[in-house]
Design an enzyme around this catalytic site. Structure first.
Site, PDB file in Angstrom:
ATOM      1  N   LYS A 286     -31.696   4.615 -19.772  1.00 51.51           N
ATOM      2  CA  LYS A 286     -32.524   4.794 -20.960  1.00 51.51           C
ATOM      3  C   LYS A 286     -32.857   3.414 -21.534  1.00 51.51           C
ATOM      4  O   LYS A 286     -31.973   2.591 -21.741  1.00 51.51           O
ATOM      5  CB  LYS A 286     -31.784   5.643 -21.990  1.00 51.51           C
ATOM      6  CG  LYS A 286     -32.635   6.105 -23.154  1.00 51.51           C
ATOM      7  CD  LYS A 286     -31.927   7.170 -23.971  1.00 51.51           C
ATOM      8  CE  LYS A 286     -32.792   7.655 -25.112  1.00 51.51           C
ATOM      9  NZ  LYS A 286     -32.172   8.749 -25.882  1.00 51.51           N
ATOM     10  N   GLU A 374     -27.092  24.404 -29.380  1.00 48.67           N
ATOM     11  CA  GLU A 374     -27.021  24.889 -30.754  1.00 48.67           C
ATOM     12  C   GLU A 374     -26.319  26.241 -30.867  1.00 48.67           C
ATOM     13  O   GLU A 374     -25.545  26.475 -31.802  1.00 48.67           O
ATOM     14  CB  GLU A 374     -28.429  24.978 -31.351  1.00 48.67           C
ATOM     15  CG  GLU A 374     -29.092  23.635 -31.585  1.00 48.67           C
ATOM     16  CD  GLU A 374     -29.743  23.043 -30.351  1.00 48.67           C
ATOM     17  OE1 GLU A 374     -30.252  21.902 -30.437  1.00 48.67           O
ATOM     18  OE2 GLU A 374     -29.743  23.708 -29.290  1.00 48.67           O
ATOM     19  N   ARG A 402     -32.647  28.269 -32.553  1.00 54.12           N
ATOM     20  CA  ARG A 402     -32.136  28.595 -31.233  1.00 54.12           C
ATOM     21  C   ARG A 402     -30.776  29.287 -31.292  1.00 54.12           C
ATOM     22  O   ARG A 402     -30.291  29.800 -30.303  1.00 54.12           O
ATOM     23  CB  ARG A 402     -32.036  27.308 -30.403  1.00 54.12           C
ATOM     24  CG  ARG A 402     -33.301  26.475 -30.435  1.00 54.12           C
ATOM     25  CD  ARG A 402     -33.154  25.165 -29.730  1.00 54.12           C
ATOM     26  NE  ARG A 402     -33.226  25.328 -28.296  1.00 54.12           N
ATOM     27  CZ  ARG A 402     -32.996  24.353 -27.426  1.00 54.12           C
ATOM     28  NH1 ARG A 402     -32.641  23.161 -27.851  1.00 54.12           N
ATOM     29  NH2 ARG A 402     -33.084  24.571 -26.142  1.00 54.12           N
TER      30      ARG A 402
END
Length: 631
Positions: A286, A374, A402
């Protein structure tokens, strides 16, 4: 800036005209372009830098948009936007009226599916692949790109499981960078780190596969048996047990260097025509290619404005400014946790975003980052609450959607004491429709046992967090993104369950607001008085949506003919609906005007631009109040 290659690429077809040897230079130009653009037009930097080579290789080898490329976690896709005809408009990315912050089919035919929330790419791509099979389309290919932490989401595993059960040729590219916004935690991440595979083995298997096809030795009925034999041989020669992908009968290739674009092109060309579902596992960094982003990947996920030459980030003057809402939460949570050993913090991959890092640094054993999951975060919290722990479960409003079934089935049904801290409620700005937190009040209010409050001032949030510790059953506290407003008066009083507070008196119109938007209402009322000095407007901060303060509603119903409700959320089912229901059920005839977000999705832009668009800025609310006074 002038670019040798990038300025000539307006579509993937232009990219394909280049020799493969030119692709590393294309990647470097893409990286330079992204860094240059995001230095003054902030966005998600590090994730897109990590997928530059993958994006180039995919568009070089696939026939997009005929072949479908489904991105998971849309902040990986800036290079994709640039290569698909949006380079000249990329300066408008995330701006009001400009390019969307994430891939969306409403913007480009190259964006096969919306990508704002994580973990949906495999399921969506499998659906597309099966649709092609139903329509007997044997030419179009479908590729799902998943990564940046999304593999910790349950939906990703559901998609993998179903992929193994259906006849399909889906290619799943696993972009493994060991990061979401913060470093990923969990067993699956450790598992990915341990995977090793022989590239020689993959080539030999492909050659054997082609030989068997030519000699008519490979038939549909024995493919499964041969695949299992192949996996067992692979486990033997690599000294590693069958991995999870192979265990699901998915062909597995990798891991391979995700920053070697020429090798990626070779591999994709080799495997894209493989029959059956397959996984290409690539290892990326990243922030690749920009040292400041590689060295501090969390900060450079979305760094704001910066100097591209030295990586110095632009610092705004925060002296004498009130704290961020998230910091008020983080500091108060640490204070509560120090005094009560039963309090823990739970977050799905957002410890820095919600400022739970404040508690994490001092009490790391009592903060649980469960990854992008979640639903699990809520049910995990419910399990702890069942055993007497008090979990403060912090999830962004948009992502809390969610976990709706988990809230109902696992928390509310058992009336468990879970404190749902709903960050980023209301309009959030440049991340747009997939991230605005507009629905939480409407979807939580119908749930039995649920208690819902929202602070107008920073001290209100502190009090609500403290009060939630002593309450019974589930409690939801919603608050917005950005800077809070510090209490500037004593009249607000102590927060009590189900009790609002009168902010100013008036005879002509009653205004009921909830949450931080009440501060804008105060400004709007003052503007009304400047425009119409004889107007007399009363204002109540309701604080609680459920239980709602019926004493205030009864008073307002008896004494006012005109009522205006104001909320930073969808008007269907929220505060305005609750007030209207009360007035109807108790025989009050006052006219109720509901201000908020109508039944619509809201585009991206700055919060000021969006509130103006929605007529929820000071001027818009003032106009609505003056209009209500005339009715």
């Amino acid at each position: 800036m002038e670019y040798k290659y990038l300025n000539t690429i307006d579509s993937p077809d232009d990219l394909k005209k280049l020799p493969v040897e030119a692709l590393p230079d294309v990647c470097q130009e893409l990286r330079d372009f992204i860094i240059s653009e995001l230095s003054h037009n902030p966005g998600h930097l590090a994730s897109s830098l990590g997928t530059v080579e993958l994006t180039v290789a995919l568009h070089y080898t696939l026939d997009t948009p005929n072949d479908k490329l489904v991105w998971d976690v849309g902040h990986q896709a800036y290079a994709h936007k640039i290569l698909t005809g949006r380079r000249d408009r990329f300066c408008t990315n995330r701006k009001f009226g400009g390019l969307a912050p994430f891939p969306t089919p409403m913007e480009s035919e190259y964006d096969s599916f919306v990508a704002g929330h994580a973990s949906n790419s495999i399921s969506a791509a499998l659906g597309m692949e099966i649709a092609h099979k139903v329509e007997e389309d044997t030419e179009s290919k479908v590729v799902a790109v998943i990564g940046d932490g999304a593999m910790t989401g349950g939906l990703a595993f559901e998609g993998l499981n179903n992929t193994s059960m259906n006849k399909n040729d889906l290619l799943i590219v696993l972009n493994d960078n060991n990061m979401a916004i913060d470093p990923i935690k969990g067993g699956f991440t450790e598992y990915l780190v341990s995977l090793t595979t022989s590239s020689m083995y993959n080539r030999r298997r492909w050659q054997l596969y082609q030989w068997m096809l030519r000699h008519h030795l490979l038939r549909e009925e024995n493919i499964g048996k041969l695949r299992r034999l192949s996996n067992n041989l692979k486990a033997l020669f690599s000294r590693q047990g069958t991995n999870i992908f192979q265990g699901l009968n998915l062909k597995y290739f990798g891991p391979t260097d995700g920053h070697d674009v020429i090798e990626l092109v070779r591999i994709l060309n080799e495997i894209k025509n493989h029959r059956g579902p397959k996984v290409l596992h690539i290892i990326t960094t990243k922030g690749k290619g920009y040292a400041p982003a590689e060295n501090n990947q969390t900060v450079w996920h979305a760094p704001g404005e910066f100097n591209p030459e030295n990586g110095e980030r632009k610092k705004s003057n925060t002296n004498n400014l009130p704290p961020l809402w998230q910091d008020v939460f983080g500091e108060t949570l640490l204070e509560l946790a120090k005094n009560n050993k039963k309090i823990v913090g739970v977050t799905p991959a957002m410890p820095s975003g919600c400022s739970m890092t404040i508690m994490q640094k001092e009490l790391p054993e009592r903060v649980f980052d469960v990854g992008i999951a979640e639903g699990h975060a809520v049910t995990f919290s419910a399990g702890m609450a069942k055993e007497g722990i008090i979990p403060y479960c912090n999830i962004y409003s948009s992502f809390m959607q969610r976990a709706y079934d988990n809230i109902i089935h696992d928390v509310a049904l058992q009336n468990l004491h879970v404190v749902l801290c709903i960050d980023r409620a209301g309009i959030v700005g440049n991340d747009g429709a997939t991230h605005h937190g507009l629905f939480d009040m409407a979807y939580l209010r119908p749930i039995p046992n649920m208690q819902i409050c929202s602070p107008m001032k920073a001290d209100d949030l502190r009090q609500m967090l403290r009060l939630a510790e002593t309450m019974e059953g589930p409690v939801a506290i919603r608050y917005p993104r950005g800077r809070s407003v510090e209490t500037d008066r004593q009249s607000s009083g102590t927060c009590q369950i189900g009790k609002g507070v009168a902010l100013c008196e008036g005879n002509d119109l009653a205004v009921l607001s909830i949450g931080a938007i009440g501060n804008t209402v105060e400004e709007a009322i003052q503007l009304c008085k400047e425009k119409q000095p004889d107007c007399s407007i009363a204002h109540w901060d309701m604080r609680w949506l459920k239980p709602i303060d019926e004493d205030i509603l009864a008073h307002v119903g008896r004494h006012y003919r005109r009522i205006v409700t104001v909320e930073d959320g969808i008007t269907i089912g929220g505060l305005g609906s609750a007030v209207t229901e009360y007035m109807t059920e108790h025989g009050h005839t006052a006219k109720v005007t509901r201000l908020g977000i109508n039944n619509q999705f809201v585009e991206h832009g700055s919060t000021n631009e969006l509130y103006h668009l929605l007529h929820l800025d000071k001027e818009g609310i003032c106009a609505s109040l003056l209009s209500a006074l005339e009715q």
